[in-house]
Design a protein around this motif. Structure first.
Motif, PDB file in Angstrom:
ATOM      1  N   VAL A 242      -6.269  22.579  -4.485  1.00 18.75           N
ATOM      2  CA  VAL A 242      -7.134  21.380  -3.959  1.00 18.75           C
ATOM      3  C   VAL A 242      -6.592  19.944  -4.632  1.00 18.75           C
ATOM      4  O   VAL A 242      -6.841  19.062  -4.153  1.00 18.75           O
ATOM      5  N   GLU A 243      -5.780  20.049  -5.726  1.00 21.39           N
ATOM      6  CA  GLU A 243      -5.364  18.856  -6.174  1.00 21.39           C
ATOM      7  C   GLU A 243      -4.439  18.052  -5.359  1.00 21.39           C
ATOM      8  O   GLU A 243      -4.183  16.725  -5.202  1.00 21.39           O
ATOM      9  N   LEU A 244      -3.773  18.800  -4.393  1.00 22.43           N
ATOM     10  CA  LEU A 244      -3.039  18.223  -3.338  1.00 22.43           C
ATOM     11  C   LEU A 244      -3.829  17.574  -2.339  1.00 22.43           C
ATOM     12  O   LEU A 244      -3.630  16.286  -1.964  1.00 22.43           O
ATOM     13  N   LEU A 245      -5.006  18.229  -1.983  1.00 22.58           N
ATOM     14  CA  LEU A 245      -5.750  17.367  -1.088  1.00 22.58           C
ATOM     15  C   LEU A 245      -6.216  16.256  -1.716  1.00 22.58           C
ATOM     16  O   LEU A 245      -6.638  15.205  -1.008  1.00 22.58           O
ATOM     17  N   GLU A 249      -6.099  12.438  -0.198  1.00 21.23           N
ATOM     18  CA  GLU A 249      -7.252  11.749   0.108  1.00 21.23           C
ATOM     19  C   GLU A 249      -7.298  10.296  -0.553  1.00 21.23           C
ATOM     20  O   GLU A 249      -7.794   9.256  -0.044  1.00 21.23           O
ATOM     21  N   ARG A 250      -6.730  10.108  -1.955  1.00 20.69           N
ATOM     22  CA  ARG A 250      -6.855   8.993  -2.668  1.00 20.69           C
ATOM     23  C   ARG A 250      -5.690   8.147  -2.016  1.00 20.69           C
ATOM     24  O   ARG A 250      -5.834   6.956  -2.043  1.00 20.69           O
ATOM     25  N   ALA A 251      -4.694   8.721  -1.501  1.00 19.36           N
ATOM     26  CA  ALA A 251      -3.607   7.961  -0.610  1.00 19.36           C
ATOM     27  C   ALA A 251      -4.020   7.214   0.476  1.00 19.36           C
ATOM     28  O   ALA A 251      -3.727   6.108   0.839  1.00 19.36           O
ATOM     29  N   ALA A 252      -4.912   7.915   1.263  1.00 17.99           N
ATOM     30  CA  ALA A 252      -5.249   7.426   2.548  1.00 17.99           C
ATOM     31  C   ALA A 252      -6.383   6.317   2.326  1.00 17.99           C
ATOM     32  O   ALA A 252      -6.626   5.202   2.992  1.00 17.99           O
ATOM     33  N   GLN A 253      -7.201   6.437   1.059  1.00 20.03           N
ATOM     34  CA  GLN A 253      -8.175   5.234   0.736  1.00 20.03           C
ATOM     35  C   GLN A 253      -7.382   4.036   0.523  1.00 20.03           C
ATOM     36  O   GLN A 253      -7.905   3.069   0.556  1.00 20.03           O
ATOM     37  N   GLN A 254      -6.371   4.252  -0.312  1.00 21.90           N
ATOM     38  CA  GLN A 254      -5.460   3.146  -0.693  1.00 21.90           C
ATOM     39  C   GLN A 254      -4.920   2.350   0.442  1.00 21.90           C
ATOM     40  O   GLN A 254      -4.858   0.990   0.429  1.00 21.90           O
TER      41      GLN A 254
END
Length: 347
Positions: A242-245, A249-254
């Motif tokens: 789950v940490e990879l997901l 997600e954080r990379a997409a928001q940035q």
């Protein structure tokens, strides 16, 4: 005359032999002889071996000095915690004083038997069921003291008392079985909970190590894959962390662009002064025209929307939705959004 003398001697010899036979007694090794002369005790008990008594006047009674095993019949009673039980026991005793065993009590065997039964009922009423089942040594000692106290005056010594069996009702046996089962289940749950607690502590420590070294999580994943593949299964399940997901997600928001606020306009670097106000019905002055930068003068003018979209009437493309203008060329889209092709809505 001689014949009469011989006959008298023979008669006397025969009478002496008969008297000696009637006076002779043999006491065995494990016995003692108590002599009563005219009903009264005569001296100390006779030791084992050959002994003589006076016929007609003396009477010899033998007393067994061996240890006697006396079973106590099963006694039914109610314990201190109101449980009905049947208890049987056995008494080991011996005679230490033959004279008192014959004088002080009529039948010392029967006396010891009755005293043992009475003492056993008393012990049952004073004890709990758990004591009868698990603490028999203490009960045996107490029962021995209760029987030995009056038996000392009878010339009898209680050597040992043992409780043989404790019989319980069937309902009580079933209740005790359920209690034992519940107790075992409770202990099993406690052990299981303790194991879970220890495992959780170890897992917490492992999680802390993996958080410091992210590569450890990947190694653990590979170990899991190896363990699953060793069972020769046709289906292989790969756990996805789950940490990879969360990282994706954080990379997409940035990288997502921030939308501009409604009505916000980027000011032109040359438009430093506000245009003069125009009253109703008055044409705007010549100097009120917006300033044009050199880049804007060199850029070619956008063609009208009618030339870019000949199939549409003039002014109709302004009100088209985004789905209708999505497939138009880029020049047509800029033309539709320019002020030259702006049409005032009919409302």
């Amino acid at each position: 005359m001689l014949q009469e003398l011989v006959g008298a001697l023979v008669g006397a010899g025969v009478a002496g032999l008969v008297g000696l036979a009637s006076a002779a007694r043999i006491v065995k090794q494990y016995e003692r002889g108590v002599v009563f002369r005219f009903g009264r005790l005569l001296g100390a008990p006779r030791p084992p071996g050959f002994t003589l008594i006076v016929p007609v006047m003396d009477r010899l009674q033998k007393v067994n000095m061996q240890i006697v095993t006396l079973p106590i019949p099963a006694q039914e009673g109610i314990t201190r915690d109101n449980v009905t039980v049947r208890v049987d026991a056995v008494v080991y005793f011996k005679v230490v004083d033959p004279a008192n065993a014959l004088i002080q009590v009529e039948d010392y065997r029967f006396a010891v038997s009755q005293m043992a039964q009475t003492s056993l009922r008393s012990i049952i009423g004073k004890s709990d069921l758990d004591d009868l089942l698990s603490n028999r040594e203490k009960l045996n000692q107490g029962l021995e003291l209760m029987i030995d106290s009056p038996a000392v005056g009878w010339g009898v010594q209680i050597d040992r008392v043992e409780i043989k069996d404790v019989s319980l009702p069937d309902a009580m046996k079933r209740s005790m079985a359920r209690q034992a089962e519940a107790d075992r289940e409770r202990r099993a749950r406690i052990i299981n909970a303790d194991a879970e607690l220890q495992a959780s502590k170890k897992l917490a420590e492992a999680a802390g190590v993996m958080s410091d070294q992210p590569a450890a999580l990947q190694l653990r994943l590979l170990q899991t894959v190896v363990a699953v593949a060793a069972e020769k299964n046709s289906t292989l399940v790969l756990p996805f962390p789950v940490e990879l997901l969360r990282f994706l997600e954080r990379a997409a928001q940035q990288h997502e662009p921030q939308p501009a606020a409604d009505g916000a306009r980027t000011p032109s670097p040359t438009a430093t002064q506000a245009p003069p106000a125009v009253t109703a019905g008055q044409a705007p002055p010549d100097d009120a025209a917006p300033a044009r930068t050199p880049e804007a003068e060199d850029a070619p003018a956008s063609p009208p929307a009618s030339e870019l979209a000949p199939g549409l009437p003039e002014g109709a493309t302004r009100d088209l939705p985004k789905e209708a203008t999505r497939d138009l060329p880029e020049e047509a889209t800029r033309a539709l959004s320019s002020s030259e092709n702006a049409v005032t809505p009919p409302f």
